[in-house]
Every structure is written in C-alpha cells, then in structure tokens.
Design a protein around this motif. Structure first.
Motif, PDB file in Angstrom:
ATOM      1  N   ARG B  10       0.855  -1.190   0.000  1.00 47.39           N
ATOM      2  CA  ARG B  10       0.000   0.000   0.000  1.00 47.39           C
ATOM      3  C   ARG B  10       0.888   1.237   0.000  1.00 47.39           C
ATOM      4  N   GLY B  12       2.866   4.334   1.065  1.00 47.92           N
ATOM      5  CA  GLY B  12       3.372   4.759   2.372  1.00 47.92           C
ATOM      6  C   GLY B  12       3.500   3.637   3.377  1.00 47.92           C
ATOM      7  N   SER B  13       3.673   2.408   2.933  1.00 45.58           N
ATOM      8  CA  SER B  13       3.737   1.264   3.853  1.00 45.58           C
ATOM      9  C   SER B  13       5.052   1.261   4.624  1.00 45.58           C
ATOM     10  N   LEU B  14       5.139   0.346   5.579  1.00 42.71           N
ATOM     11  CA  LEU B  14       6.364   0.214   6.363  1.00 42.71           C
ATOM     12  C   LEU B  14       7.527  -0.304   5.513  1.00 42.71           C
ATOM     13  N   LEU B  16       8.292   0.866   2.610  1.00 39.93           N
ATOM     14  CA  LEU B  16       8.798   1.968   1.778  1.00 39.93           C
ATOM     15  C   LEU B  16      10.252   2.316   2.127  1.00 39.93           C
ATOM     16  N   GLU B  17      10.515   2.476   3.429  1.00 37.17           N
ATOM     17  CA  GLU B  17      11.868   2.848   3.859  1.00 37.17           C
ATOM     18  C   GLU B  17      12.891   1.778   3.513  1.00 37.17           C
ATOM     19  N   GLU B  18      12.437   0.531   3.523  1.00 35.57           N
ATOM     20  CA  GLU B  18      13.365  -0.585   3.352  1.00 35.57           C
ATOM     21  C   GLU B  18      13.724  -0.831   1.891  1.00 35.57           C
ATOM     22  N   PRO B  22      16.428   3.266  -0.006  1.00 34.61           N
ATOM     23  CA  PRO B  22      17.852   3.042  -0.329  1.00 34.61           C
ATOM     24  C   PRO B  22      18.162   3.217  -1.809  1.00 34.61           C
TER      25      PRO B  22
END
Lengths: 227, 186
Positions: B10, B12-14, B16-18, B22
């Motif tokens: 989805r 903005g999911s968790l 995204l950063e992972e 990068p």
C-alpha cells in the motif's frame, strides 16, 4: 494493519524501528532475546534485561526468551520467541532495527519465511546522518552503554547522544572507518526515552567497567518517571 | 528525474523505507533527482520529465503487485530506460509475457555474468544480496545476462534499455544502479 512484534535489544535502532512501525502498522508486543554470550552474533547484550522496563514505559507487552548465545542455537531460541509472540499476541510480522548487517537480516528473513511472517527492517541502508539527527530531533533519549573499539575512551560510557556527540561520532567514523551508527558493534546504546513512551526511564544506579577501548555501562537500578 | 516506483502492498507502507528509500538514495548520490511514487499512482503513462524508471523490491511476503498487471500498462511503451529490481524484475517479465515460478534465495549469493552487456562489463562473477521467493522465466526474446545456481539474475529487452535484476543492489552493488543511470544519460 499488520500486527507486528518488534525485536528489541533496548538500543537506539530497535526502539526507533518500533517507532516507525507504530506510525504505519499495529505494534502488538516487543520481543527480546537475552543472550548469556557477550559475543552474541545476533543479539547485543549490555542491559538487554532492561527491555522489560522499556516495554512498561511504552505500555506494550514483552515476550522475552533466554539463549546461551551459541551461533545457530540462538536462532532456534529466536524462532521460539516469535512463536510465543504469535500465540500470545497474534503477530503477523516482525520488525528489526537492522541497518546493514546482512548476517542478522538474512537470518531473520529466513526464519520469518519459514514461519510465514512478514519481516520489516525500516532502517535498512538508511541515511545514517539523517537517522542519527532524527533521533535527537524526534525526542529520543539514547545513551551509550558499551564501547568495543578504538578510539572510544571511558568518557563515552553513559554519554547521551546529542548533536555534539553525533558530531564527534562523525569525526571518529571518518577517521577510523566505522559507521556513524556503530553498525559493526563498535558501540552499543540504550534508549531511556522515546516519543511513544508514556514515561521515561531514569537510571538510579550504574557502574562502569572499562579497559583498553572496551567497556560497558551497566544500569543496575532504574525506574520509570513521569515526564 | 528518476521515477522510483514503490511496489509495496500500500502507499506509504512500512516497506517503503526498506526498499524504495535506499534506491532513491543511490540515485540522489549519483546527482539525479529521485521521485518515489507508488505503482498504483502512475496511471496510463509515466509523468513528464521522467528520465528513467526504477521498479523497487518488496517485502518477502508481498506479491500483490503481480495481481494487477493493468497498472503497468505504461511499461511496454515506456520511452525511457527501465530497471526492475526483484519484484520489479518480476513485473517486467510478466508484462512482456514471461512467467514466474517458485524459486527462493535469501542472503548473499554468487552470480555469474553469462552474456556481455554494458550493465555488467568487466564483471565475470560477483556476490549479491538476494531476497525473493519467486523466480522469473525470461519473456520471449529477452536476453539472459546473469544467473545464480538457483535462477536467472538479470535480463534485458532485446532492443531497449529495459533491465530486470533479481538481486538487491543497495547491498554492496550500488554500482549496478549507477551504471544504469549513466546509460540513461548517454
């Protein structure tokens, strides 16, 4: 929302990962693996028993297991901890604070795959300057609880990570070719406060052991205090 | 501008950063502007000003991107270089008629370059970080550039700079993204 358990050593990375996870999913519990081996491959050791106080501060349940800290056996103990967290709190996934450790990340990914759990590492290859700065900006109170390499002297033990400490760590990182976050185990940290804590942790009694660039800051007595 | 597509479950999911951050960081370090957009937000064509597209990876359990091929209708006609990473390679393969099958690798794997290409020039073998449960059977006409013992690791469109790689280049292989970006410039 995915129900998540956060693998928590008590240090800055796992507490920050928990914070990010809460902003996007549902954190159901913290999970800690307490290693009796100070050279644990997976789980950093100083003050890990105090994760219970962090969980209480955050108003979250804690699933904690002990491990002898032997290389592959500790992975079985981690698997047991995740199974317990799934049984008790219905977690569907796991969060870790891994930044660059392929060893940690790939083993956790493997266990999660075997257990059909989601696996999230929100700090994976993060911009380390930005991350360290955000710890200060977003209201985390982090102290250094272990140093394990040159040039860290005893004055670093118990020191709070603020802008000045980050600047000094940056200079050390550049000169000694370590990461700013201590990803290679050059130093370890403990979170006394975080934006999602309902109360903060106050250290009442501590002791320091230090010799030849290796030392630990042991929190012997601590309690929760209203902000 | 380099469009970094987030293929996660989805916006903005968790994850995204992972998986997207990068890659966007490598793009910015190379001097390019990076814009992260969720794949459900692209529409029928990529935004004006896009110089290249990178389709980023996803969490191991996340394969939802394969359920909505219509959201990648822009891809076969994209007028710019495209690089698909892991999940992104699966999308490129599926959109061009390739198949996915079970095939998993987690951790560091040896990769052998089996066909000369500017993306891997000067490399016969290298090690890379893997995180996938599905492998790709290359689409008809696509060139297989590299492989591990488990599966195909890199493919390329026969005529365009449309690449798929199965490994995650943010771990120890940033040079792959940097070379891809240089191709776009030239």
């Amino acid at each position: 929302m995915v129900k998540l358990g956060v693998l928590c050593s008590g240090g800055k990375d796992s507490i920050f990962a928990a914070y990010r996870a809460m902003q996007k999913e549902e954190v159901s519990c913290l999970i800690s693996v307490v290693s009796r081996n100070e050279e644990s491959y997976m789980f950093h050791t100083p003050n890990v028993p105090l994760v219970a106080l962090q969980a209480e501060a955050a108003g979250l349940p804690l699933v904690s297991v002990d491990t002898a800290g032997e290389k592959e056996k500790e992975l079985e103990d981690l698997r047991d901890a995740l199974e317990r967290a799934r049984e008790r709190y219905g977690i569907e996934g796991v969060v870790s604070g891994a930044i660059m450790s392929v060893y940690q990340a790939s083993r956790l990914q493997q266990i999660c795959r075997d257990m059909d759990l989601w696996c999230f590492n929100p700090l994976w290859y993060t911009d380390q300057d930005e991350y360290m700065g955000s710890l200060v900006r977003e209201g985390f109170s982090i102290i250094i609880t272990g140093v394990f390499s040159e040039p860290f002297d005893e004055s670093w033990l118990g020191r709070r990570i603020d802008d000045r400490a980050i600047a000094e760590l940056g200079a050390i990182a550049e000169r000694y070719r370590i990461t700013l976050t201590g990803e290679g185990g050059e130093f370890e940290t403990f979170a006394l406060d975080a934006p999602f804590f309902e109360r903060r942790i106050v250290v009442r009694k501590s002791s320091v052991r230090y010799r030849n660039f290796r030392g630990v800051y042991m929190i012997e007595e601590a309690e929760l205090e209203e902000r | 501008m380099i469009l970094c597509l987030d293929l996660s479950y989805r916006p903005g999911s968790l994850a995204l950063e992972e998986f997207a951050y990068p890659i966007a960081a490598i793009v910015r370090k190379a001097g390019e502007e990076a814009k992260i957009v969720h794949y459900t937000g692209v529409g029928s064509s990529i935004p004006p000003g896009t110089d290249a597209v990178i389709l980023c990876g996803t969490a191991l359990k996340d394969t939802g991107y394969l359920d909505r091929p219509e959201l990648f209708c822009w891809l076969p006609e994209a007028p710019v270089p495209v690089l698909g990473i892991c999940a992104g390679m699966q999308v490129i393969s599926a959109v061009h008629g390739g198949e996915t099958e079970a095939g998993y690798e987690i951790g560091i794997t040896d990769i052998e370059v089996i066909r000369p290409d500017p993306l891997f020039s000067g490399k016969d073998r290298f090690q890379a970080y893997e995180l996938h449960t599905l492998a790709c059977m290359p689409p008809p006409g696509f060139l297989t550039l590299a492989a591990s013992d488990t599966c195909v690791q890199a493919i390329r469109h026969p005529k365009k700079a449309v690449y798929g790689i199965m490994f995650h280049p943010e771990v120890r292989n940033e040079w792959v993204v940097e070379r891809f970006l240089r191709m776009g410039r030239s």
